[in-house]
Design an enzyme around this catalytic site. Structure first.
Site, PDB file in Angstrom:
ATOM      1  N   ASP A  36       0.814  -1.224   0.000  1.00 23.59           N
ATOM      2  CA  ASP A  36       0.000   0.000   0.000  1.00 23.59           C
ATOM      3  C   ASP A  36       0.841   1.265   0.000  1.00 23.59           C
ATOM      4  O   ASP A  36       0.332   2.348  -0.293  1.00 23.59           O
ATOM      5  CB  ASP A  36      -0.934   0.019   1.210  1.00 23.59           C
ATOM      6  CG  ASP A  36      -2.011  -1.049   1.120  1.00 23.59           C
ATOM      7  OD1 ASP A  36      -2.477  -1.316   0.005  1.00 23.59           O
ATOM      8  OD2 ASP A  36      -2.379  -1.609   2.166  1.00 23.59           O
ATOM      9  N   LEU A  78      -3.613 -11.238  -6.987  1.00 27.39           N
ATOM     10  CA  LEU A  78      -2.551 -11.389  -7.977  1.00 27.39           C
ATOM     11  C   LEU A  78      -1.497 -10.293  -7.870  1.00 27.39           C
ATOM     12  O   LEU A  78      -0.314 -10.540  -8.122  1.00 27.39           O
ATOM     13  CB  LEU A  78      -3.150 -11.400  -9.388  1.00 27.39           C
ATOM     14  CG  LEU A  78      -4.032 -12.595  -9.740  1.00 27.39           C
ATOM     15  CD1 LEU A  78      -4.697 -12.362 -11.085  1.00 27.39           C
ATOM     16  CD2 LEU A  78      -3.209 -13.874  -9.764  1.00 27.39           C
ATOM     17  N   GLN A  79      -1.920  -9.092  -7.487  1.00 26.67           N
ATOM     18  CA  GLN A  79      -0.989  -7.965  -7.475  1.00 26.67           C
ATOM     19  C   GLN A  79      -0.045  -7.981  -6.277  1.00 26.67           C
ATOM     20  O   GLN A  79       0.951  -7.266  -6.261  1.00 26.67           O
ATOM     21  CB  GLN A  79      -1.767  -6.647  -7.491  1.00 26.67           C
ATOM     22  CG  GLN A  79      -2.670  -6.423  -6.291  1.00 26.67           C
ATOM     23  CD  GLN A  79      -3.844  -5.526  -6.587  1.00 26.67           C
ATOM     24  OE1 GLN A  79      -3.681  -4.322  -6.715  1.00 26.67           O
ATOM     25  NE2 GLN A  79      -5.025  -6.091  -6.702  1.00 26.67           N
TER      26      GLN A  79
END
Length: 418
Positions: free
Chosen positions: A146, A299-300
């Site tokens: 993040d 997935l990221q």
């Protein structure tokens, strides 16, 4: 310099995994195994929960080659957790248990690898150990895709996730523009309160093929304005690619995805998702166009095949720096990254900041890096993120597939692993 402190060390991982969190683990573990100050190197199974439950791996039992593969092994190899510890002044039950475990194994160094909440845990443990007079050097190792940790230029894990997102958006953009008929595609990207990841989709556009519109949680979302933006691009180009952060919200703070706190993680944060599908349905009803919603989801987080070598190197160095500084006498600190531009080239300098200046704060995308229409980012953001994505790792492979670490995970007390 503080007096020499000899004893065992514990390393733990917490929060969401990344493509490079194990590189930080290797930075700490390798340095600890080679240090005369450390009598035993322990890895906590599932973070602080492993400490509380006395589930500690003896890292000295691992094969050195397998440990080296941690540099390119995604996710949290020792296991993670989302466990919120109470303030020790309110309830010190967990802290008494941690102290008991520390004394059992003569733990004098504790390293915790995670994001905002993990640094809060680290800070609380450090304060408690100081309060009861048990000498243990506690250090935080940053981690979060993040990129919202306060007082650090960026965080390990962010760059690789950003590179995955930008690359995926380039590929989706190519796919979404092949037909002679109109098409609108919405890509949902992680980011509850900070839009660093969604903003990274702009790198795809900068590199030639990416989103036309990007929406971040740093600014309030307006559905009518959003639909007008989409229609405008659609009329002009016949194709639209939109990137949205999962945490975009209305002016009253309500998430557009309409996810409520009935589904939360262990810290009470709303679990978001389904935004792309919801927006796609709204756009389809408004325009009649063919619309597709894509959610990158997990997935990221761990796309090690698209990792940034810069990210790997910095993650490793963050772990090693935390260890070296602890042995030198530091405690109650987190390793932070300071960006330096020397002769136009990017350099990253490691520095220490107090855990109290990190825990429970969030760093957001600067508003001046969001365009006037609030539907894209400025070149300043590209200048910020591009140096972090550089370098392709030479990934170890077996049968043309990634070769990840295969740890034995031998428990420190002699138990057989589950």
């Amino acid at each position: 310099m503080s007096k020499k402190l000899t004893g065992s060390c514990i390393f733990g991982q917490s929060g969401g995994p990344t493509a490079v969190i194990n590189a930080s683990a290797y930075g700490v573990i390798k340095a600890a195994l080679e240090s005369p100050n450390i009598t035993r190197v322990l890895g906590a199974a599932n973070g602080i929960v492993g400490v509380l439950n006395d589930r500690l791996y003896d890292m000295g039992e691992e094969d050195p080659y397998e440990l080296s593969l941690l540099l390119h092994t995604p996710s949290s190899e020792l296991g993670s957790c989302r466990y919120k510890m109470k303030d020790p002044d309110v309830d010190d039950t967990d802290y008494k248990r941690i102290l008991e475990i520390f004394k059992k194994y003569d733990v004098r160094y504790f390293f915790y690898n995670g994001g905002n909440d993990s640094m809060d845990t680290c800070d609380k443990i450090n304060r408690y150990m100081e309060k009861v007079g048990y000498e243990c050097r506690v250090m935080g190792v940053p981690k979060t895709i993040d990129n919202d940790l306060y007082n650090t230029d960026h965080c390990p894990g962010f760059a690789s996730a950003a590179k995955y997102i930008a690359t995926s958006c380039m590929e989706v953009s190519k796919d979404a523009r092949v037909y002679d008929s109109g098409m609108i595609t919405v890509v949902e990207i992680m980011g509850r309160h900070a839009g660093w990841l969604a903003a990274s989709a702009a790198v795809a556009t900068y590199c030639g093929s990416g989103p036309d519109l990007i929406y971040l949680p740093e600014v309030d979302f307006n559905m009518e304005t959003f639909l007008n933006d989409v229609k405008s691009v659609y009329r002009r180009n016949g194709k639209v690619l939109v990137a949205v952060s999962e945490g975009i919200h209305y002016a009253d703070g309500t998430f557009v995805s309409e996810a409520k706190t009935s589904a939360t993680d262990g810290f009470g944060h709303a679990q978001l998702g389904g935004l792309a599908a919801m927006l796609a349905e709204i756009i389809k009803n408004e325009t009649g166009a063919k619309v597709r919603g894509i959610e990158l989801s997990l997935l990221q987080r761990c796309g090690a095949h698209l990792a940034s070598q810069t990210d790997i190197d910095e993650a490793y160095l963050a772990g090693k720096t935390a260890f070296d500084c602890a042995v030198a006498g530091e405690t109650g600190k987190m390793v932070a990254f300071k960006r330096e531009m020397i002769d136009g080239e990017y350099h990253c300098k490691m520095e220490l900041i107090p855990l109290t200046s990190v825990a429970n704060y969030e760093k957001k995308v600067p508003l001046e890096w969001i365009n006037e229409d609030k539907n894209f980012v400025t070149l300043e953001f590209i200048d910020y993120v591009l140096p972090l994505l550089q370098g392709e790792p030479d990934l170890p492979r077996e049968h043309s597939m990634p070769r990840y670490a295969r740890l034995k995970k031998v428990f420190a007390d002699g138990r057989i692993v589950d």
